[in-house]
Write an enzyme that holds these catalytic residues in place. Structure first.
Site, PDB file in Angstrom:
ATOM      1  N   GLU A 178      59.825  55.281  64.296  1.00  0.00           N
ATOM      2  CA  GLU A 178      60.203  56.208  63.289  1.00  0.00           C
ATOM      3  C   GLU A 178      59.622  55.854  62.044  1.00  0.00           C
ATOM      4  OE1 GLU A 178      62.234  54.499  64.958  1.00  0.00           O
ATOM      5  OE2 GLU A 178      64.016  53.964  63.806  1.00  0.00           O
ATOM      6  N   GLY A 228      59.790  47.178  72.712  1.00  0.00           N
ATOM      7  CA  GLY A 228      60.544  46.805  71.298  1.00  0.00           C
ATOM      8  C   GLY A 228      61.246  45.391  71.547  1.00  0.00           C
ATOM      9  N   GLY A 229      62.080  45.542  70.565  1.00  0.00           N
ATOM     10  CA  GLY A 229      62.907  44.135  70.587  1.00  0.00           C
ATOM     11  C   GLY A 229      63.951  43.874  71.891  1.00  0.00           C
ATOM     12  N   ILE A 230      64.211  42.838  71.765  1.00  0.00           N
ATOM     13  CA  ILE A 230      65.105  42.424  72.972  1.00  0.00           C
ATOM     14  C   ILE A 230      66.457  43.107  72.914  1.00  0.00           C
ATOM     15  CG2 ILE A 230      65.940  40.104  71.944  1.00  0.00           C
ATOM     16  CD1 ILE A 230      65.706  38.825  74.492  1.00  0.00           C
ATOM     17  N   GLY A 233      66.205  46.559  73.938  1.00  0.00           N
ATOM     18  CA  GLY A 233      65.891  46.583  75.135  1.00  0.00           C
ATOM     19  C   GLY A 233      67.386  46.602  76.040  1.00  0.00           C
ATOM     20  N   GLU A 250      59.252  46.240  77.879  1.00  0.00           N
ATOM     21  CA  GLU A 250      58.184  45.080  77.252  1.00  0.00           C
ATOM     22  C   GLU A 250      59.006  44.783  76.055  1.00  0.00           C
ATOM     23  OE1 GLU A 250      55.236  44.116  78.637  1.00  0.00           O
ATOM     24  OE2 GLU A 250      55.363  45.567  80.348  1.00  0.00           O
ATOM     25  N   GLU A 385      62.289  34.821  67.933  1.00  0.00           N
ATOM     26  CA  GLU A 385      60.974  35.745  67.800  1.00  0.00           C
ATOM     27  C   GLU A 385      61.000  36.089  66.251  1.00  0.00           C
ATOM     28  OE1 GLU A 385      60.351  39.654  69.008  1.00  0.00           O
ATOM     29  OE2 GLU A 385      58.439  39.172  69.528  1.00  0.00           O
TER      30      GLU A 385
HETATM   31  N1  NAD Z   1      56.120  43.018  75.161  1.00  0.00           N
HETATM   32  C1  NAD Z   1      55.111  43.842  74.563  1.00  0.00           C
HETATM   33  O1  NAD Z   1      54.181  44.125  74.885  1.00  0.00           O
HETATM   34  C2  NAD Z   1      55.480  44.386  73.163  1.00  0.00           C
HETATM   35  C3  NAD Z   1      54.493  44.958  72.406  1.00  0.00           C
HETATM   36  C4  NAD Z   1      54.778  45.280  71.190  1.00  0.00           C
HETATM   37  C5  NAD Z   1      56.009  45.024  70.774  1.00  0.00           C
HETATM   38  N2  NAD Z   1      56.947  44.249  71.288  1.00  0.00           N
HETATM   39  C6  NAD Z   1      58.086  43.929  70.814  1.00  0.00           C
HETATM   40  O2  NAD Z   1      58.733  45.019  69.847  1.00  0.00           O
HETATM   41  C7  NAD Z   1      59.690  44.342  68.879  1.00  0.00           C
HETATM   42  C8  NAD Z   1      59.037  45.012  67.381  1.00  0.00           C
HETATM   43  O3  NAD Z   1      58.944  46.187  67.517  1.00  0.00           O
HETATM   44  P1  NAD Z   1      60.252  47.276  66.659  1.00  0.00           P
HETATM   45  O4  NAD Z   1      60.820  46.471  65.744  1.00  0.00           O
HETATM   46  O5  NAD Z   1      59.793  48.522  66.592  1.00  0.00           O
HETATM   47  O6  NAD Z   1      61.379  47.150  67.904  1.00  0.00           O
HETATM   48  P2  NAD Z   1      62.680  47.902  68.083  1.00  0.00           P
HETATM   49  O7  NAD Z   1      63.251  47.481  69.339  1.00  0.00           O
HETATM   50  O8  NAD Z   1      63.354  47.843  66.705  1.00  0.00           O
HETATM   51  O9  NAD Z   1      62.405  49.597  68.306  1.00  0.00           O
HETATM   52  C9  NAD Z   1      61.507  49.799  69.211  1.00  0.00           C
HETATM   53  C10 NAD Z   1      61.558  51.392  69.494  1.00  0.00           C
HETATM   54  O10 NAD Z   1      62.974  51.550  69.882  1.00  0.00           O
HETATM   55  C11 NAD Z   1      63.567  52.652  69.223  1.00  0.00           C
HETATM   56  N3  NAD Z   1      64.999  52.296  69.247  1.00  0.00           N
HETATM   57  C12 NAD Z   1      65.849  51.946  68.491  1.00  0.00           C
HETATM   58  N4  NAD Z   1      67.087  51.990  68.619  1.00  0.00           N
HETATM   59  C13 NAD Z   1      67.140  52.381  70.056  1.00  0.00           C
HETATM   60  C14 NAD Z   1      68.067  52.755  70.967  1.00  0.00           C
HETATM   61  N5  NAD Z   1      69.472  52.332  70.875  1.00  0.00           N
HETATM   62  N6  NAD Z   1      67.766  53.274  72.102  1.00  0.00           N
HETATM   63  C15 NAD Z   1      66.318  53.455  72.332  1.00  0.00           C
HETATM   64  N7  NAD Z   1      65.541  53.521  71.351  1.00  0.00           N
HETATM   65  C16 NAD Z   1      65.765  52.824  70.249  1.00  0.00           C
HETATM   66  C17 NAD Z   1      63.114  52.219  67.925  1.00  0.00           C
HETATM   67  O11 NAD Z   1      63.156  53.650  67.198  1.00  0.00           O
HETATM   68  C18 NAD Z   1      61.691  52.364  68.610  1.00  0.00           C
HETATM   69  O12 NAD Z   1      60.782  53.461  68.843  1.00  0.00           O
HETATM   70  C19 NAD Z   1      59.271  42.833  68.866  1.00  0.00           C
HETATM   71  O13 NAD Z   1      60.384  42.321  69.505  1.00  0.00           O
HETATM   72  C20 NAD Z   1      57.855  42.576  69.688  1.00  0.00           C
HETATM   73  O14 NAD Z   1      57.545  41.534  70.401  1.00  0.00           O
HETATM   74  C21 NAD Z   1      56.728  44.193  72.605  1.00  0.00           C
END
Ligand code: NAD
Ligand code: BTL
Length: 489
Positions: A178, A228-230, A233, A250, A385
């Site tokens: 977002e 996204g984040g752990i 995930g 990921e 992280e």
């Molecule tokens: N392994 C990889 O290739 C890779 C690549 C890029 C980023 N990342 C990881 O991403 C993280 C940073 O990104 P971020 O802060 O946007 O992560 P985040 O987990 O906060 O958000 C990622 C996505 O998930 C959505 N989201 C949030 N709550 C959700 C829910 N309950 N159900 C489903 N979707 C939901 C968010 O709106 C966003 O689109 C870091 O931990 C980074 O290491 C990993």
């Protein structure tokens, strides 16, 4: 400022609720766009469009060659609009324009690569153990795929999902972060321009707890691919159990960069800086944990600290800028908390650790590149992280100790080893429990090689042949070429 909409079933729409969200530039907090704030209702509409488009069979029954041409066409349109896309990415994320252009080049290659792969797998005939029969293994699209992406590499991470999913014949609902949806919206416009049928690609915008959660829970979604984040995930994985949908995760990393005393000193110093401070440390595979052999530790730290103090922070549009701001006020506060934690844990702060004082940086979410020495694996600052410009440095004595320290993490995304002894490099790289290991380098990734994590860094792979296979189901087709009654009953 402009207003952009969501794309559902071939139409550009506002949120049913009428809610909107403003998108800001993290360099100066100026509003750059307004977008719909979708929720469960909009997500369900997108899922039903994708379901209808998949079940109608029109898209999945197109030939791989035809789908490949359309995916390649997306690459050509991104190439045509590269400048606009790169500038949008810099406005939205604060990363330097050079980084955004590099992202666009990678993205173009990813669409080209999967466009090229779309018609390369015609199935496999296997030797059947049963007389008068044939046995064939084919790959088919999984179905409706939800694709959720983060803010740090908005379009790159979306491309890693969209290109293989379309090449394999799936229909998709893309849900960008977002905070940074602008380039994904633009590429959805380009996808529309290719003539890919309505309902095959849908774009939902909004808060993850509503839109992403709905995608993850829906029984009409067959696969969820999340970056996204752990902790998010974990929620996605739990929600996905409702219909046992396929999942690809990921997640984060805390990636060790191991430097032996026989490494090329200047190159290792230079790349250690790049490993951690690139994009202000907001990289899943950032080399945020430096492990240096004790014999060169002090000299190495001195060289790092002296160069770190000269890193120029600024606008991503300024050619002399080496690092932009962090993504948001909240994220900077989180990074600051980690610095406080590091100090409390007894790590030695030798560079940065605070917001910069320059007047021209006060409107942005800047944070100085930061280095801690005297670190060990019992510390939160080493294990978690931070996703900011924070480097922790640990000392090691033997090769075995370096490997044990590097592997002492819940994460297993990536790592590097620096040495001029190739046998040692091979020994160490074979023992590191990570999805990517670089020898005498840090950061390379490209369309042809799979990307993903061991341990809590994720499940599945993106990129490469494996990244296409994630979007397929495997079917065994057995044919009895001389059927006879069995007379069993
Ligand atoms: N392994 C990889 O290739 C890779 C690549 C890029 C980023 N990342 C990881 O991403 C993280 C940073 O990104 P971020 O802060 O946007 O992560 P985040 O987990 O906060 O958000 C990622 C996505 O998930 C959505 N989201 C949030 N709550 C959700 C829910 N309950 N159900 C489903 N979707 C939901 C968010 O709106 C966003 O689109 C870091 O931990 C980074 O290491 C990993
Ligand atoms: C996967 N990568 C390195 C492009 C982005 C990680 O945050």
């Amino acid at each position: 400022m402009y207003y952009k909409k969501m794309y559902i079933d071939g139409s550009w729409v506002s949120a049913v609720s009428g809610q909107t969200r403003t998108i800001i530039n993290p360099f100066n907090q100026e509003v750059i766009a307004e977008v719909p704030e979708g929720d469960e209702q909009d997500t369900k509409a997108a899922i039903s469009a994708a379901r209808k488009a998949f079940d109608s069979g029109e898209w999945r029954r197109t030939t791989g060659t035809e789908r490949g041409k359309l995916v390649t066409k997306v690459a050509e349109l991104i190439e045509r609009d590269k400048k606009e896309l790169a500038e949008l990415e810099t406005l939205d994320t604060g990363k330097t324009l050079t980084e955004s252009y590099a992202d666009m080049d990678d993205i173009i290659e990813v669409f080209r690569y999967y466009g090229g792969l779309a018609d390369k797998d015609g199935g496999e005939i296997i030797e059947s153990p049963i007389p008068d029969s044939t046995s064939k293994i084919v790959r088919e699209p999984v179905g409706v795929c939800g694709q959720i992406t983060p803010w740090n590499y908005p379009l790159l991470q979306a491309a890693w999902k969209i290109a293989p999913a379309l090449a394999a014949g799936n229909t998709i609902i893309v849900k960008p972060s977002e905070i940074t949806p602008l380039t994904t919206i633009k590429v959805t416009e380009l996808i529309e321009e290719t003539g890919i049928p309505n309902g095959v690609v849908n774009l939902v915008l909004g808060n993850g707890a509503k839109t992403g959660q709905t995608l993850s829970e829906s029984h009409d979604v067959d696969l969820i691919s999340f970056t996204g984040g752990i902790e998010t995930g974990r929620k996605v994985m739990t929600a996905a159990t409702g219909n046992f949908k396929k999942i690809a995760l990921e997640l984060g990393g805390k990636n060790p960069n191991v430097v032996f005393e026989d490494a090329d000193f200047e190159t290792a110093v230079d790349q250690a800086l790049n490993a951690v401070f690139f994009h202000a440390g907001q990289v899943c595979s950032a080399g945020a944990r430096l492990l240096v052999q004790d014999t060169i530790h002090d000299e190495f730290v001195e060289a790092l600290v002296s160069r770190t103090k000269n890193i120029k922070l600024g606008s991503g549009f300024d050619d002399s800028t080496k690092s932009g701001p962090l993504i948001s006020k909240e994220h900077r506060e989180k990074v600051e908390k980690y610095v406080e934690t590091g100090v409390k844990e007894g790590a030695n702060l030798v560079a940065g650790g605070k917001r910069p004082e320059q007047k021209e940086l006060q409107d942005g979410f800047f944070f100085e590149p930061t280095i801690f020495t005297n670190c060990d694996t019992s510390m939160e600052i080493v294990q978690e992280e931070t996703f900011g410009p924070i480097l922790t440095i640990e000392k090691f004595n033997t090769e075995e100790q370096a490997v044990n320290l590097a592997n002492d993490s819940k994460y297993g995304l990536a790592g590097a080893v620096w040495t001029t002894d190739i046998k040692k490099a091979q020994r160490v790289s074979s023992l590191l429990r990570m999805g990517t290991v670089w020898i005498n380098d840090f950061h390379p990734y490209f369309a042809q090689a799979p990307w993903g994590g061991y341990k809590s860094s994720g499940i599945g792979r993106e990129l490469g042949k494996q990244g296409l296979e994630e979007y397929t189901e495997v079917k065994h087709v057995f044919e009895n070429t001389a059927p006879q009654p069995l007379n069993w009953f």
